[in-house]
Design a protein around this motif. Structure first.
Motif, mmCIF file in Angstrom:
data_model
loop_
_atom_site.group_PDB
_atom_site.id
_atom_site.type_symbol
_atom_site.label_atom_id
_atom_site.label_comp_id
_atom_site.label_asym_id
_atom_site.label_seq_id
_atom_site.Cartn_x
_atom_site.Cartn_y
_atom_site.Cartn_z
ATOM 1 N N THR A 9 0.905 -1.328 0.084
ATOM 2 C CA THR A 9 -0.062 -0.017 0.177
ATOM 3 C C THR A 9 0.992 1.130 0.013
ATOM 4 O O THR A 9 0.637 2.112 -0.641
ATOM 5 C CB THR A 9 -0.880 -0.047 1.205
ATOM 6 O OG1 THR A 9 -1.931 -1.185 1.205
ATOM 7 C CG2 THR A 9 -1.596 1.300 1.212
ATOM 8 N N LEU A 10 1.748 1.205 0.859
ATOM 9 C CA LEU A 10 2.573 2.542 0.993
ATOM 10 C C LEU A 10 3.446 2.589 -0.335
ATOM 11 O O LEU A 10 3.758 3.558 -0.769
ATOM 12 C CB LEU A 10 3.505 2.564 2.104
ATOM 13 C CG LEU A 10 2.724 2.543 3.651
ATOM 14 C CD1 LEU A 10 3.333 2.669 4.642
ATOM 15 C CD2 LEU A 10 1.844 3.811 3.473
ATOM 16 N N ALA A 34 -4.015 14.618 7.478
ATOM 17 C CA ALA A 34 -3.761 13.955 6.075
ATOM 18 C C ALA A 34 -4.930 13.518 5.390
ATOM 19 O O ALA A 34 -5.252 13.802 4.270
ATOM 20 C CB ALA A 34 -2.566 12.773 5.778
ATOM 21 N N LYS A 35 -5.825 12.935 6.169
ATOM 22 C CA LYS A 35 -7.200 12.369 5.852
ATOM 23 C C LYS A 35 -8.188 13.476 5.468
ATOM 24 O O LYS A 35 -8.774 13.457 4.242
ATOM 25 C CB LYS A 35 -7.651 11.321 6.658
ATOM 26 C CG LYS A 35 -6.873 10.002 7.021
ATOM 27 C CD LYS A 35 -7.617 8.996 7.742
ATOM 28 C CE LYS A 35 -7.280 9.309 9.091
ATOM 29 N NZ LYS A 35 -7.818 8.037 9.816
ATOM 30 N N THR A 36 -8.229 14.394 6.373
ATOM 31 C CA THR A 36 -8.994 15.563 5.942
ATOM 32 C C THR A 36 -8.540 16.257 4.795
ATOM 33 O O THR A 36 -9.309 16.697 4.007
ATOM 34 C CB THR A 36 -8.994 16.562 7.226
ATOM 35 O OG1 THR A 36 -9.424 15.759 8.382
ATOM 36 C CG2 THR A 36 -9.692 17.767 6.834
ATOM 37 N N HIS A 37 -7.332 16.596 4.495
ATOM 38 C CA HIS A 37 -6.674 17.119 3.475
ATOM 39 C C HIS A 37 -7.211 16.431 2.160
ATOM 40 O O HIS A 37 -7.623 16.902 1.074
ATOM 41 C CB HIS A 37 -5.224 17.216 3.519
ATOM 42 C CG HIS A 37 -4.617 18.199 2.472
ATOM 43 N ND1 HIS A 37 -4.341 19.412 2.776
ATOM 44 C CD2 HIS A 37 -4.244 18.088 1.278
ATOM 45 C CE1 HIS A 37 -3.690 20.049 1.648
ATOM 46 N NE2 HIS A 37 -3.680 19.171 0.823
ATOM 47 N N TRP A 54 0.884 12.771 6.049
ATOM 48 C CA TRP A 54 0.858 11.408 6.697
ATOM 49 C C TRP A 54 2.022 10.983 7.129
ATOM 50 O O TRP A 54 2.196 10.432 8.069
ATOM 51 C CB TRP A 54 0.301 10.637 5.330
ATOM 52 C CG TRP A 54 0.038 8.990 5.882
ATOM 53 C CD1 TRP A 54 1.202 8.057 5.707
ATOM 54 C CD2 TRP A 54 -0.876 8.490 6.643
ATOM 55 N NE1 TRP A 54 0.959 6.787 6.294
ATOM 56 C CE2 TRP A 54 -0.431 7.115 6.741
ATOM 57 C CE3 TRP A 54 -2.153 8.654 7.078
ATOM 58 C CZ2 TRP A 54 -1.343 6.078 7.452
ATOM 59 C CZ3 TRP A 54 -2.875 8.020 7.729
ATOM 60 C CH2 TRP A 54 -2.407 6.536 7.990
ATOM 61 N N GLN A 55 2.963 11.448 6.297
ATOM 62 C CA GLN A 55 4.589 11.041 6.644
ATOM 63 C C GLN A 55 5.145 11.767 7.827
ATOM 64 O O GLN A 55 5.956 11.239 8.754
ATOM 65 C CB GLN A 55 5.463 11.203 5.416
ATOM 66 C CG GLN A 55 5.140 10.110 4.470
ATOM 67 C CD GLN A 55 5.411 8.713 4.766
ATOM 68 O OE1 GLN A 55 6.111 8.280 5.409
ATOM 69 N NE2 GLN A 55 4.466 7.645 4.577
ATOM 70 N N ALA A 92 8.952 7.988 3.126
ATOM 71 C CA ALA A 92 10.360 7.726 3.873
ATOM 72 C C ALA A 92 10.055 8.382 5.218
ATOM 73 O O ALA A 92 9.246 8.809 5.476
ATOM 74 C CB ALA A 92 11.230 8.649 3.014
ATOM 75 N N PRO A 93 10.974 7.507 6.122
ATOM 76 C CA PRO A 93 11.089 7.918 7.524
ATOM 77 C C PRO A 93 11.211 9.565 7.532
ATOM 78 O O PRO A 93 11.912 10.011 6.873
ATOM 79 C CB PRO A 93 12.186 7.160 8.157
ATOM 80 C CG PRO A 93 12.397 6.202 7.013
ATOM 81 C CD PRO A 93 12.103 6.606 5.612
ATOM 82 N N VAL A 94 10.274 10.190 8.433
ATOM 83 C CA VAL A 94 10.420 11.599 8.467
ATOM 84 C C VAL A 94 11.649 11.896 9.724
ATOM 85 O O VAL A 94 11.789 11.495 10.451
ATOM 86 C CB VAL A 94 9.108 12.000 9.050
ATOM 87 C CG1 VAL A 94 9.003 13.606 8.972
ATOM 88 C CG2 VAL A 94 7.937 11.401 8.034
ATOM 89 N N VAL A 95 12.385 12.618 9.230
ATOM 90 C CA VAL A 95 13.315 13.418 10.054
ATOM 91 C C VAL A 95 12.784 14.926 10.318
ATOM 92 O O VAL A 95 12.480 15.705 9.513
ATOM 93 C CB VAL A 95 14.669 13.660 9.236
ATOM 94 C CG1 VAL A 95 15.694 14.431 9.904
ATOM 95 C CG2 VAL A 95 15.391 12.356 8.889
#
Length: 611
Positions: free
Chosen positions: A14-15, A375-378, A367-368, A35-38
């Motif tokens: 999915t991702l 994210a879902k609202t957007h 989301w990330q 990607a992992p968020v920094v």
């Protein structure tokens, strides 16, 4: 069914699918792989020169130009005479968009052997943006240049010539540029813009047509190809040649169907609206040069130079082009500076053809950044705003699936199938995502045909082969075919630890424990920190009597990334204390029993696999 493994495959798929979720709002405005968020943090207070300098160097290595610039500023306040500091600070300031401060240092470093070229370009652009065109030309006279430098300063000097009113000299400069074979498409595009702005429409038509009449031009620079189609369309529309304008635009759309800037321009031309010219002035032309060449190198090791070009473009032009903001946001996305990327996307005007891509990418970025409700609202709003947009539906479906809201994702995927062209290259992926959603909803009778349809449309998709093959093996059905599917997926992705883990775990489910150990050891070498693979290898070791190694792997699973969920942690701890229970044989067609509670309880998300 082994819900641990299937859930893991589902979330990985999915991702990974979000890479396919958003089509080109521009061909170069593609969604970024999750990607992992920094989380960018501001500079920590330092009071020593060495501390500030080391912190600045670290920020540069982490690709945080804003933080680096602030540390260099601190270091220079402590030692303003250090030429090494001045050199590095100049780059940091320019990369961070602090153009005026970078130019001040460039003036001191113009004769420096190491950074003089960049200093002269910065000074030349400073003069050009102030309409001091002859001064710009003087600064841009560089010796011993690379091919890219030659092309860049040649085009910038041509725009300075045009700004000074010397259009013939401007065209002559570009015409005189020779070097690598890839010069041609960039030279023709710039010639078209220069000639168009100076009123020489025949020369502009010839140059721009030479780009779009040869599809091979797009192999050198898709940006220059599409920009040439747009520029010619605008010139012809403004000249009252509607049919020629539409023909030019359609050349671009043949290459990139649905490319938003061209589709919006086409609608304006069809409606008889007055369209804006391709370029308004010499500064805009210089900015376009920097943008186009920046995009040509905007990958891998060239990304830092591309960002410098984009910041130069932003500084030299009085108006900031939305496509430039999109490109800069893309760089921020790829360097995991999510907040910075969001700030660029938010600056793109609502009326811009780049806004749609910005909206969808913002949803994925939110989301990330673990702002999941935002994210879902957007993306829910994006689907409402773009009800007939395939990419909006796919992006939102991907987010919902990643959140395990599969029931809500299914109608979006149904609508996506309605919206997708019958020859769309994404059809297989839509069927695949629907299959995942149905399988997660325990509707295998609906899921299996979707996986088969995905493979019918695109037979060599390792994700689909892995998912369907493992599902069959896990349910003790179609064992030979399912195992062969997983083997094929491994052949297609021989360095994918997650898919190799599937093969190893399939062998485990079939009771072929030595084979399971062999494959799971391969998987752990490729993905050593993954808790699920460590856990699987621990189980396999136990079954072949290597109990001490089994406990070692289970302990590693407890500290892996992403962290196991609490119920999984308890299961692993129980295995550490008690080991595994006895095997229970199954009959063909039966689901293999879950000999440990983890197989039923573990819903831990999978790591996002590289594509």
């Amino acid at each position: 069914m082994d819900t641990s493994r299937i859930s893991r495959i589902a979330l990985s798929a999915t991702l990974a699918a979000s890479m396919l979720a958003i089509g080109a709002a521009g061909a170069q405005a593609k969604p970024t792989k999750p990607a992992p968020v920094v989380v960018s943090k501001g500079p920590i207070e330092v009071n020593s020169l060495s501390g500030a300098y080391l912190a600045a160097k670290q920020a540069r290595e982490n690709r945080q130009p804003d933080v680096a610039a602030q540390y260099y500023e601190k270091a220079l306040s402590l030692d303003p005479t250090s030429e090494t500091l001045q050199q590095e600070a100049m780059f940091a300031y320019l990369a961070d968009g602090r153009f005026a401060e970078g130019v001040k240092l460039a003036a001191k470093l113009a004769n420096n052997e190491d950074v003089g070229k960049v200093a002269h370009i910065a000074l030349g652009l400073d003069a050009l943006r102030a309409s001091r065109f002859d001064a710009a030309i003087s600064q841009l006279k560089l010796d011993d240049t690379s091919d890219l430098d030659t092309l860049l300063v040649g085009h910038l000097s041509a725009w300075a010539e045009l700004g000074a009113g010397r259009s013939k000299d401007a065209l002559a400069r570009v015409n005189a540029l020779s070097g690598a074979s890839w010069f041609a498409v960039f030279n023709q595009y710039q010639t078209g813009l220069l000639a168009g702005l100076s009123g020489n429409l025949p020369a502009a038509r010839t140059a721009l047509n030479s780009v779009i009449s040869d599809q091979a031009s797009a192999q050198t620079s898709v940006d220059a190809f599409l920009a040439s189609a747009e520029a010619l369309g605008r010139l012809e529309a403004r000249a009252g040649k509607k049919a020629d304008a539409l023909a030019a635009i359609d050349k671009g759309l043949e290459l990139a169907p649905g490319y938003d800037p061209l589709t919006q321009l086409r609608a304006e031309v069809e409606a008889g609206k007055k369209v804006a010219p391709p370029i308004e002035n010499a500064q805009d032309g210089a900015a376009e040069t920097l943008y186009i060449l920046g995009q040509a190198i905007n990958r891998g090791d060239g990304q830092d130079v591309a960002l410098l070009y984009f910041q130069f473009a932003k500084a030299v032009s009085p108006t900031v082009d939305p496509k430039l903001l999109t490109a800069m946001a893309g760089v921020a996305d790829r360097t995991q500076q999510i907040d910075l990327a969001l700030s660029y996307y938010e600056q793109i005007p609502k009326t811009s053809p780049y806004r749609r891509t910005a909206e969808l990418q913002m949803g994925l970025d939110l989301w990330q950044a673990d702002r999941k409700d935002d994210a879902k609202t957007h993306l829910r709003k994006a689907v409402s705003d773009y009800p007939n947009d395939l990419q909006a539906h796919l992006a939102f479906a991907d987010i919902l699936s990643a959140d395990k809201s599969f029931a809500e994702a299914v109608p979006l995927l149904d609508r996506a199938l309605e919206l997708a062209p019958k020859d769309s290259s994404t059809l297989w992926n839509i069927h695949f995502q629907r299959g995942i959603a149905f399988e997660r909803l325990k509707q295998w009778d609906k899921a299996e045909p979707e996986f088969k349809k995905a493979l019918e449309l695109s037979p060599d998709q390792p994700q689909v082969l892995n998912y369907l093959g493992y599902s069959w093996v896990d349910m003790n059905r179609n064992l030979d075919e399912g195992l062969q599917m997983i083997r094929t997926a491994v052949d297609l992705r021989p360095n994918d630890g997650y898919i190799i883990d599937s093969l190893g775990w399939a062998y485990y489910r079939l009771g072929r424990y030595p084979d399971a150990v062999e494959q799971l050891e391969r998987a752990i070498l490729l993905t050593p920190a993954d808790p699920t693979i460590n856990d699987h290898l621990g189980d396999a070791y136990w079954r072949v009597g290597r109990t001490r190694e089994a406990r070692f792997q289970w302990n590693r699973a407890l500290i892996g990334e992403p962290k196991p969920e609490p119920n999984v942690v308890e299961t692993i701890k129980r295995k550490l204390a008690e080991g595994l229970g006895p095997e229970a044989p199954t009959k063909p067609g039966e689901v293999a029993p879950d000999t440990d509670a983890q197989r039923a309880a573990n819903e831990a998300p999978a790591a996002v696999r590289p594509n």
